[in-house]
Design an enzyme around this catalytic site. Structure first.
Site, mmCIF file in Angstrom:
data_model
loop_
_atom_site.group_PDB
_atom_site.id
_atom_site.type_symbol
_atom_site.label_atom_id
_atom_site.label_comp_id
_atom_site.label_asym_id
_atom_site.label_seq_id
_atom_site.Cartn_x
_atom_site.Cartn_y
_atom_site.Cartn_z
ATOM 1 N N LYS A 22 0.704 -1.234 -0.030
ATOM 2 C CA LYS A 22 -0.102 0.086 0.131
ATOM 3 C C LYS A 22 0.853 1.302 0.051
ATOM 4 C CE LYS A 22 -1.673 1.600 4.192
ATOM 5 N NZ LYS A 22 -1.359 2.795 4.485
ATOM 6 N N ASN A 23 1.892 1.418 0.930
ATOM 7 C CA ASN A 23 2.736 2.335 1.105
ATOM 8 C C ASN A 23 3.495 2.816 -0.128
ATOM 9 O OD1 ASN A 23 1.173 3.128 3.143
ATOM 10 N ND2 ASN A 23 2.824 2.316 4.608
ATOM 11 N N ARG A 93 -3.734 9.909 4.433
ATOM 12 C CA ARG A 93 -2.316 10.637 4.559
ATOM 13 C C ARG A 93 -1.690 10.871 3.003
ATOM 14 N NH1 ARG A 93 -0.746 13.507 8.136
ATOM 15 N NH2 ARG A 93 1.616 13.880 8.239
ATOM 16 N N CYS A 117 -4.124 7.865 9.884
ATOM 17 C CA CYS A 117 -4.335 7.134 11.027
ATOM 18 C C CYS A 117 -3.739 8.213 12.366
ATOM 19 C CB CYS A 117 -3.485 5.863 11.308
ATOM 20 S SG CYS A 117 -4.100 4.571 10.659
ATOM 21 N N ARG A 122 1.483 14.674 13.236
ATOM 22 C CA ARG A 122 2.189 14.268 12.087
ATOM 23 C C ARG A 122 2.493 15.539 11.398
ATOM 24 N NH1 ARG A 122 -0.957 9.061 9.936
ATOM 25 N NH2 ARG A 122 1.158 8.580 8.821
ATOM 26 N N ILE A 124 4.469 18.173 9.062
ATOM 27 C CA ILE A 124 4.580 18.331 7.315
ATOM 28 C C ILE A 124 5.716 19.431 7.199
ATOM 29 C CG2 ILE A 124 2.460 17.365 6.533
ATOM 30 C CD1 ILE A 124 1.824 20.177 5.792
ATOM 31 N N ASP A 125 6.360 19.750 8.112
ATOM 32 C CA ASP A 125 7.555 20.860 8.155
ATOM 33 C C ASP A 125 8.624 20.449 7.139
ATOM 34 O OD1 ASP A 125 7.890 19.083 10.511
ATOM 35 O OD2 ASP A 125 9.780 19.985 10.621
ATOM 36 N N GLN A 126 9.055 19.100 7.046
ATOM 37 C CA GLN A 126 10.120 18.671 6.232
ATOM 38 C C GLN A 126 9.676 18.897 4.719
ATOM 39 O OE1 GLN A 126 13.329 18.465 7.782
ATOM 40 N NE2 GLN A 126 12.130 19.149 9.241
ATOM 41 N N ASP A 305 5.178 0.215 12.211
ATOM 42 C CA ASP A 305 3.654 -0.185 11.747
ATOM 43 C C ASP A 305 3.735 -1.859 11.849
ATOM 44 O OD1 ASP A 305 3.189 1.997 10.500
ATOM 45 O OD2 ASP A 305 3.599 1.539 8.349
ATOM 46 N N ARG A 397 -8.567 -0.182 5.501
ATOM 47 C CA ARG A 397 -7.696 0.834 4.750
ATOM 48 C C ARG A 397 -6.753 0.190 4.211
ATOM 49 N NH1 ARG A 397 -7.270 6.356 7.941
ATOM 50 N NH2 ARG A 397 -5.820 6.693 6.319
HETATM 51 C C1 EPZ Z 1 4.505 6.629 6.610
HETATM 52 O O1 EPZ Z 1 3.847 7.861 7.202
HETATM 53 C C2 EPZ Z 1 3.355 5.627 6.361
HETATM 54 N N1 EPZ Z 1 2.324 6.137 5.803
HETATM 55 C C3 EPZ Z 1 3.183 5.177 7.861
HETATM 56 O O2 EPZ Z 1 2.227 3.983 7.594
HETATM 57 C C4 EPZ Z 1 4.223 4.839 8.476
HETATM 58 O O3 EPZ Z 1 4.003 4.371 9.699
HETATM 59 C C5 EPZ Z 1 5.285 5.738 8.593
HETATM 60 O O4 EPZ Z 1 5.587 6.235 7.295
HETATM 61 C C6 EPZ Z 1 6.756 5.143 9.245
HETATM 62 O O5 EPZ Z 1 7.258 4.335 8.555
HETATM 63 C C7 EPZ Z 1 2.451 6.185 4.283
HETATM 64 O O6 EPZ Z 1 3.436 5.697 3.658
HETATM 65 C C8 EPZ Z 1 1.258 6.367 3.615
HETATM 66 P P1 EPZ Z 1 7.299 9.921 8.285
HETATM 67 P P2 EPZ Z 1 4.669 9.118 7.260
HETATM 68 O O7 EPZ Z 1 6.983 11.194 7.642
HETATM 69 O O8 EPZ Z 1 5.286 9.457 5.956
HETATM 70 C C9 EPZ Z 1 7.832 13.191 11.846
HETATM 71 C C10 EPZ Z 1 0.289 2.547 7.950
HETATM 72 O O9 EPZ Z 1 0.033 1.976 9.007
HETATM 73 N N2 EPZ Z 1 7.972 14.125 10.552
HETATM 74 O O10 EPZ Z 1 8.039 9.012 8.172
HETATM 75 O O11 EPZ Z 1 3.538 10.156 7.433
HETATM 76 C C11 EPZ Z 1 6.573 12.554 12.070
HETATM 77 O O12 EPZ Z 1 5.793 13.351 13.030
HETATM 78 C C12 EPZ Z 1 1.058 4.058 8.258
HETATM 79 O O13 EPZ Z 1 0.490 2.212 6.818
HETATM 80 C C13 EPZ Z 1 8.138 15.317 10.981
HETATM 81 O O14 EPZ Z 1 8.592 15.762 12.263
HETATM 82 O O15 EPZ Z 1 5.732 9.116 8.246
HETATM 83 C C14 EPZ Z 1 6.898 11.150 12.591
HETATM 84 O O16 EPZ Z 1 7.422 11.211 14.061
HETATM 85 C C15 EPZ Z 1 0.542 4.712 9.382
HETATM 86 N N3 EPZ Z 1 8.092 16.383 10.033
HETATM 87 C C16 EPZ Z 1 8.367 10.906 11.772
HETATM 88 O O17 EPZ Z 1 8.694 11.985 11.076
HETATM 89 C C17 EPZ Z 1 7.523 15.909 8.858
HETATM 90 O O18 EPZ Z 1 7.661 16.802 8.120
HETATM 91 C C18 EPZ Z 1 8.005 9.895 10.770
HETATM 92 O O19 EPZ Z 1 7.039 10.395 9.844
HETATM 93 C C19 EPZ Z 1 7.452 14.552 8.355
HETATM 94 C C20 EPZ Z 1 7.440 13.940 9.528
#
Ligand code: EPZ
Length: 430
Positions: A22-23, A93, A117, A122, A124-126, A305, A397
C-alpha cells in the site's frame, strides 16, 4: 455496522499470498500523473486508501481504468485541475503525494491537508522545507497546502528527521527540477526505493535510494511505463506474527525476505522457527514465546507499523518485555483494548512495559487505527472464547481481504453486520 466476529483458539496453518505494498502504491499512483503518457500498474492492493486516491485522481480528470483487481491503466494527459479537495481524500495521509507530483510537473499544486491514522502529531514541516529549498512558495490557506514556483531548481536538503513522506514528496518534485538535488538523512524504506525505481522507469535520474543520501538530477519530461509494485512488508509481517501468536505454521508467499529481516530477527529471538526461501518465509511456533525488548526505528530498524503486532505477541510471552515507540508519539492507544482482553501492560510516555500473561480472553473491542486494528484481530484469534472487533474500516484501509486470508489459514473469523449474523456465527462455531 460491520465488525469482525472471532472465535479464538485455532492455530493458523498454511500459506498466504501477500499483496502489493500500500505505502509504495500510493506514491507511485500519485507519481503516475507526472507524465502525459500512459502508465500501467500491476500488483496494486485492493484496499480503501488506494481506491480513495484513485477516485480523487479521477475527479480531476485522470483517466483510470482498472485491469482486473490489482492492475490499472492511468493517463493524466487531460488533468483539468491542480486543486485536490475531494471529501474522501481528506481522510488519507497520502493525499499529500499529489503535492510533490504536481509541483514537479506543473510547478503548482493545491491539496487538502492530510488525514490518516491518528497515531500522534504528524508534522509536514520537512515536506515544506524541501519544497521551499527547491524554490517553491508554500502556504497553508483554507485547509489547503498550496505550493507554486516559477521554476524549481535543485538544492542540497538535509532532513531534520527521517521521514518517509517528506523524502518521497521532495524526490518527486526534484525529479523535474533543474539540476541536481541531494537529499541527506533520507528515509530508506523499501517503498521509497520502489518509488525511485518507478520514477527511473519513467526516465527520471535518481541515485542512492535505499541509502540515506539520494541524488536526483532533474529531467524535463517523464514518459509512460509498466510497473509492478513490491510486496507489502507490513502485511507479510502481520501474517508472520499471526503464525507466531496462534502457535501456528504460516508461510507468507510472494515476499522479499530482505525487507522482513528486522521482523524475522525478533521472531527468532522470541523462540519461533523461521525458514526463508527466495520469495517466501515460513514461521512455526510450537511453544510459549520468550520475552524481548524492541525499539521502533526507521528502516532497516523494526517498523513502527509492526509495533502493535509484536506487543500482542510479547504480552503472551514469558517474563517482562519493553517496547519503545520512537517514530510516532501516540501509538499505544490500543493497549486499553488489549488490557480488556487480559494483557498486563503499563504505558509510560513512549514505552510499554509488558508482563506476559498466559492467555487472552475474548472481548468486544474496537480498532483504533489500521495496524493496531490488525494486531487486535491477532489477539482475538488466540483468545479464549468469542470477540468482536469494531471499526474494521480502519483495517480495510490497508489489508485486502484480511478476514478471508485468515479464514483460509483456519481462523474462525467472519465479517458480520448485525447481531443476528453474530449469533449465527456463534451457533456455527459453538
Ligand atoms: C509513512 O507515514 C507511512 N504512511 C506510515 O504508515 C508509517 O507508519 C510511517 O511512514 C513510518 O514508517 C504512508 O506511507 C502513507 P514519516 P509518514 O513522515 O510518511 C515526523 C500505515 O499504517 N515528521 O516517516 O507520515 C513524524 O511526526 C501508516 O500504513 C516530522 O517531524 O511518516 C513522525 O514522528 C501509518 N516532520 C516521523 O517524522 C515532517 O515533515 C516519521 O514520519 C514529516 C514527519
Amino acid at each position: 455496522m460491520e465488525q469482525y466476529a472471532i472465535k479464538g483458539g485455532n492455530p493458523l496453518v498454511g500459506d498466504v499470498e501477500i499483496g502489493g505494498a500500500k505505502n509504495a502504491a500510493l506514491p507511485i499512483l500519485a507519481a503516475s500523473t507526472m507524465t502525459d503518457e500512459t502508465v500501467y500498474i500491476e500488483n496494486m492492493p485492493d484496499v480503501r486508501d488506494i481506491n480513495v486516491l484513485l477516485q480523487a485522481m479521477q475527479g480531476i480528470g485522470v483517466m483510470v481504468k482498472r485491469t482486473g483487481r490489482h492492475g490499472a491503466v492511468l493517463n493524466a494527459g487531460n488533468i483539468n485541475s491542480l486543486v485536490v479537495e475531494d471529501e474522501g481524500i481528506k481522510k488519507i495521509r497520502a493525499s499529500y503525494y499529489l503535492l510533490g507530483a504536481f509541483l514537479g510537473k506543473y510547478k503548482h499544486a493545491e491539496v487538502t491537508l492530510p488525514g490518516g491514522c491518528d497515531i500522534g502529531f504528524r508534522a509536514i514541516d520537512q515536506h515544506i522545507k524541501g519544497f521551499r529549498a527547491l524554490g517553491a512558495r508554500v502556504v497553508i490557506e483554507h485547509g489547503l497546502i498550496k505550493a507554486d514556483a516559477q521554476r524549481l531548481v535543485g538544492s542540497h536538503i538535509y532532513m531534520d528527521v527521517v521521514s518517509v513522506g517528506a523524502t518521497i514528496n521532495v524526490m518527486m518534485a526534484a525529479t523535474m527540477a533543474e539540476g541536481m538535488t541531494i537529499i541527506e538523512n533520507a528515509a530508506k524504506e523499501p517503498h521509497v526505493v520502489d518509488l525511485a525505481n518507478f520514477l527511473s522507469s519513467m526516465g527520471a535520474n535518481i541515485k542512492g535510494a535505499g541509502t540515506d543520501v539520494i541524488r536526483i538530477r532533474g529531467v524535463q519530461k517523464l514518459h509512460g511505463t509498466e510497473y509492478t509494485i513490491i510486496p507489502d512488508q507490513i502485511e507479510a509481517g502481520t501474517f508472520m506474527f499471526a503464525g507466531a501468536v496462534t502457535k501456528g505454521d504460516v508461510t507468507v508467499k510472494n515476499v522479499i525476505p530482505k525487507h522482513l529481516e528486522s521482523i524475522t530477527a525478533k521472531l527468532l529471538e522470541i523462540g519461533c522457527q523461521v525458514e526463508e526461501a527466495d520469495d517466501c518465509i515460513r514461521v512455526v511456533a510450537t511453544r510459549t514465546l520468550e520475552h524481548t525488548h524492541v525499539k521502533t526505528l526507521p528502516y532497516p530498524g523494526f517498523p513502527t507499523d509492526m509495533q502493535p503486532q509484536i506487543t500482542v505477541a510479547l504480552a503472551l510471552s514469558k517474563g517482562t518485555s519493553i517496547v519503545t515507540e520512537s517514530v510516532f508519539e501516540n501509538r499505544f492507544k490500543y493497549v486499553d483494548e488489549l488490557t480488556r482482553m487480559g494483557a498486563s501492560i503499563k504505558v509510560e510516555g513512549n514505552t510499554a512495559i509488558i508482563t506476559g500473561v498466559e492467555k487472552y480472553t475474548g472481548a468486544s473491542i474496537s480498532a483504533p487505527d489500521l495496524r493496531a486494528g490488525a494486531a487486535l484481530v491477532l489477539a482475538a484469534l488466540t483468545a479464549e472464547g468469542y470477540s468482536t472487533v469494531d471499526d474494521v474500516r480502519y483495517i480495510q484501509r490497508g489489508y485486502e481481504d484480511f478476514h478471508l486470508k485468515l479464514q483460509a489459514l483456519g481462523a474462525q473469523i467472519e465479517l458480520v453486520e448485525t447481531e443476528k449474523d453474530y449469533q449465527k456465527f456463534k451457533l456455527k462455531t459453538g
